[in-house]
Design a protein around this motif. Structure first.
Motif, PDB file in Angstrom:
ATOM      1  N   VAL A  44     -37.090  40.861  10.351  1.00  0.00           N
ATOM      2  CA  VAL A  44     -37.339  39.424  10.168  1.00  0.00           C
ATOM      3  C   VAL A  44     -36.032  38.700   9.851  1.00  0.00           C
ATOM      4  O   VAL A  44     -35.777  37.614  10.382  1.00  0.00           O
ATOM      5  N   ASP A  45     -35.186  39.298   9.010  1.00  0.00           N
ATOM      6  CA  ASP A  45     -33.891  38.674   8.721  1.00  0.00           C
ATOM      7  C   ASP A  45     -33.041  38.564   9.987  1.00  0.00           C
ATOM      8  O   ASP A  45     -32.359  37.560  10.193  1.00  0.00           O
ATOM      9  N   GLN A  46     -33.094  39.580  10.851  1.00  0.00           N
ATOM     10  CA  GLN A  46     -32.356  39.511  12.115  1.00  0.00           C
ATOM     11  C   GLN A  46     -32.879  38.358  12.968  1.00  0.00           C
ATOM     12  O   GLN A  46     -32.085  37.638  13.591  1.00  0.00           O
ATOM     13  N   THR A  68     -46.325  49.392  13.258  1.00  0.00           N
ATOM     14  CA  THR A  68     -47.335  48.341  13.153  1.00  0.00           C
ATOM     15  C   THR A  68     -46.939  47.308  12.104  1.00  0.00           C
ATOM     16  O   THR A  68     -47.065  46.100  12.337  1.00  0.00           O
ATOM     17  N   ASP A  69     -46.435  47.765  10.967  1.00  0.00           N
ATOM     18  CA  ASP A  69     -45.981  46.829   9.928  1.00  0.00           C
ATOM     19  C   ASP A  69     -44.885  45.914  10.464  1.00  0.00           C
ATOM     20  O   ASP A  69     -44.908  44.698  10.242  1.00  0.00           O
ATOM     21  N   ILE A 120     -42.968  40.627  12.968  1.00  0.00           N
ATOM     22  CA  ILE A 120     -42.465  39.901  14.139  1.00  0.00           C
ATOM     23  C   ILE A 120     -43.497  38.869  14.595  1.00  0.00           C
ATOM     24  O   ILE A 120     -43.152  37.725  14.902  1.00  0.00           O
ATOM     25  N   ASP A 121     -44.766  39.260  14.606  1.00  0.00           N
ATOM     26  CA  ASP A 121     -45.838  38.345  15.014  1.00  0.00           C
ATOM     27  C   ASP A 121     -45.890  37.120  14.096  1.00  0.00           C
ATOM     28  O   ASP A 121     -46.043  35.994  14.570  1.00  0.00           O
ATOM     29  N   GLN A 122     -45.744  37.330  12.795  1.00  0.00           N
ATOM     30  CA  GLN A 122     -45.733  36.203  11.850  1.00  0.00           C
ATOM     31  C   GLN A 122     -44.556  35.274  12.137  1.00  0.00           C
ATOM     32  O   GLN A 122     -44.690  34.050  12.103  1.00  0.00           O
ATOM     33  N   TYR A 123     -43.403  35.862  12.425  1.00  0.00           N
ATOM     34  CA  TYR A 123     -42.233  35.040  12.731  1.00  0.00           C
ATOM     35  C   TYR A 123     -42.480  34.219  14.001  1.00  0.00           C
ATOM     36  O   TYR A 123     -42.238  33.018  14.021  1.00  0.00           O
ATOM     37  N   LYS A 176     -52.979  44.327  20.570  1.00  0.00           N
ATOM     38  CA  LYS A 176     -53.819  43.840  19.469  1.00  0.00           C
ATOM     39  C   LYS A 176     -53.025  43.000  18.485  1.00  0.00           C
ATOM     40  O   LYS A 176     -53.541  42.052  17.906  1.00  0.00           O
ATOM     41  N   VAL A 177     -51.761  43.346  18.281  1.00  0.00           N
ATOM     42  CA  VAL A 177     -50.939  42.585  17.332  1.00  0.00           C
ATOM     43  C   VAL A 177     -50.562  41.226  17.921  1.00  0.00           C
ATOM     44  O   VAL A 177     -50.754  40.195  17.284  1.00  0.00           O
ATOM     45  N   PHE A 178     -50.051  41.213  19.141  1.00  0.00           N
ATOM     46  CA  PHE A 178     -49.514  39.971  19.706  1.00  0.00           C
ATOM     47  C   PHE A 178     -50.527  39.159  20.495  1.00  0.00           C
ATOM     48  O   PHE A 178     -50.305  37.970  20.719  1.00  0.00           O
TER      49      PHE A 178
END
Length: 137
Positions: free
Chosen positions: A19-21, A54-55, A60-63, A96-98
């Motif tokens: 996320v920082d990247q 998955t975590d 990444i999905d939240q970002y 499922k995630v994206f």
């Protein structure tokens, strides 16, 4: 013990979280995976097994959800042989995630979408798989 003291530093490719990247402007992520066939789990790996895939995908999905005009490319490759069925399950997990954010390749007769078209549709995550599959996924 020496392995637990020194090992994690050797296994780390980046000083920053994924996320920082992304926050720093990186839009291409090279993710090396270890596939645990016994647990059906996937982990980031560079010499040693790291965080759960998955975590990281959820982060990444939240970002991406909060930065809807950003295109992110995930280059996913395995550090070991994975069965085709394990790779297919991996793609199902990624889907499922994206969900609708996951871009799909256009057919041979379609023109490539523009940036504006991708953002308008909300398909801003691209996956490049490098697994050397014997079947087409």
């Amino acid at each position: 013990d020496l392995l637990t003291t020194i090992g994690p530093g050797w296994a780390k490719c980046q000083d920053h979280s994924i996320v920082d990247q992304l926050k720093m402007g990186n839009r291409y992520l090279d993710l090396r995976l270890y596939c645990d066939e016994q647990t059906d789990e996937y982990y980031l790996e560079h010499l040693f097994v790291g965080s759960n895939l998955t975590d990281e995908l959820l982060h990444i999905d939240q970002y991406v959800a909060s930065h809807a005009e950003e295109i992110v490319i995930l280059d996913i490759r395995s550090v070991q042989e994975c069965s085709d069925s394990l790779v297919i399950r991996l793609m199902e997990k990624i889907g499922k995630v994206f969900e609708e954010k996951l871009a799909h390749p256009p057919s041979a007769t379609d023109s490539l979408p523009t940036y504006g078209q991708l953002v308008a549709k909300g398909t801003t995550v691209f996956i490049a798989l490098n697994f050397g599959l014997s079947t087409k996924v």
